[in-house]
Design a protein around this motif. Sequence first.
Motif, PDB file in Angstrom:
ATOM      1  N   LYS A 114       0.811  -1.228   0.000  1.00 12.01           N
ATOM      2  CA  LYS A 114       0.000   0.000   0.000  1.00 12.01           C
ATOM      3  C   LYS A 114       0.835   1.264   0.000  1.00 12.01           C
ATOM      4  O   LYS A 114       0.614   2.157  -0.803  1.00 12.01           O
ATOM      5  N   SER A 125      -1.338   6.542   6.735  1.00 11.02           N
ATOM      6  CA  SER A 125      -2.013   6.565   8.047  1.00 11.02           C
ATOM      7  C   SER A 125      -1.382   5.587   9.024  1.00 11.02           C
ATOM      8  O   SER A 125      -1.366   5.831  10.237  1.00 11.02           O
ATOM      9  N   ASN A 147     -10.070  -3.550  12.224  1.00 10.49           N
ATOM     10  CA  ASN A 147      -9.946  -2.215  11.619  1.00 10.49           C
ATOM     11  C   ASN A 147      -9.721  -2.263  10.113  1.00 10.49           C
ATOM     12  O   ASN A 147      -9.534  -1.225   9.494  1.00 10.49           O
TER      13      ASN A 147
HETATM   14  O1   DC Z   1       0.380  -0.189   7.505  1.00 16.92           O
HETATM   15  P1   DC Z   1       1.204  -0.301   8.808  1.00 16.92           P
HETATM   16  O2   DC Z   1       1.732  -1.683   9.023  1.00 16.92           O
HETATM   17  O3   DC Z   1       2.266   0.723   8.931  1.00 16.92           O
HETATM   18  O4   DC Z   1       0.136  -0.030   9.948  1.00 16.92           O
HETATM   19  C1   DC Z   1       0.511   0.022  11.304  1.00 16.92           C
HETATM   20  C2   DC Z   1      -0.653  -0.404  12.185  1.00 16.92           C
HETATM   21  O5   DC Z   1      -1.689   0.561  12.157  1.00 16.92           O
HETATM   22  C3   DC Z   1      -1.284  -1.761  11.860  1.00 16.92           C
HETATM   23  O6   DC Z   1      -1.420  -2.468  13.086  1.00 16.92           O
HETATM   24  C4   DC Z   1      -2.647  -1.426  11.337  1.00 16.92           C
HETATM   25  C5   DC Z   1      -2.939  -0.068  11.918  1.00 16.92           C
HETATM   26  N1   DC Z   1      -3.698   0.773  11.009  1.00 16.92           N
HETATM   27  C6   DC Z   1      -5.039   0.916  11.241  1.00 16.92           C
HETATM   28  O7   DC Z   1      -5.578   0.303  12.169  1.00 16.92           O
HETATM   29  N2   DC Z   1      -5.778   1.744  10.450  1.00 16.92           N
HETATM   30  C7   DC Z   1      -5.199   2.405   9.426  1.00 16.92           C
HETATM   31  N3   DC Z   1      -5.933   3.232   8.673  1.00 16.92           N
HETATM   32  C8   DC Z   1      -3.819   2.252   9.180  1.00 16.92           C
HETATM   33  C9   DC Z   1      -3.095   1.415   9.984  1.00 16.92           C
END
Ligand code: DC
Length: 182
Positions: free
Chosen positions: A18, A36, A151
Amino acid sequence: MSRSKIVIAIDGPAASGKSSTAAWVARELGFQHLDSGMLYRAETGRRLGIADLRSPEVTANVSAVAQIPSVRAAVNAELRRIAETENVVVDGRDIGSVVFPDAQLKIFLVADPWERARRRLHQKLGRAVLDAEIADETRRLVERDASDATNTLQARDAVLIDTTYLTQEEQVQRIVSLAQEC
Ligand code: DC
């Protein structure tokens, strides 16, 4: 009222490409890229007193921090504030469903877990990876998918792109073409 600025939402599970795809799409379109997941990592790093937001400690704790409603509200408010004045490509888990249900384009990226694990390790180690290493990483990724599942919400009007057999350039071009049709 419809939005005056453009939002492209790119959601999907861990290691689906992503963030790198969103950054590339944003460059192609001259939009700002908002990651995010990094905002959730930043809050986790702040709470743990750790500066490396990609460290294993932050990665192990970020899913729990991202469950806290006040943290989600603060992250969402920040994303919406920036999108009021900038055209943005935002990547995450719930961007098209919760944060920007009125986004002009919503993408949901998926890829086979084994391929996601292989790409992640290859990127991290910069060499060919052994099947046993991929198997371990696949197990970790599937565990992360489970802890992030509540989520991770695919918007009903999102375009699903399976990137298992696509190069990153192909995924980017597909999204840029969809954006140009908006
Ligand atoms: O994409 P990433 O692995 O950097 O995301 C880090 C954490 O944040 C992962 O546990 C999912 C959470 N996250 C979320 O709950 N909602 C989002 N919009 C983006 C990430």
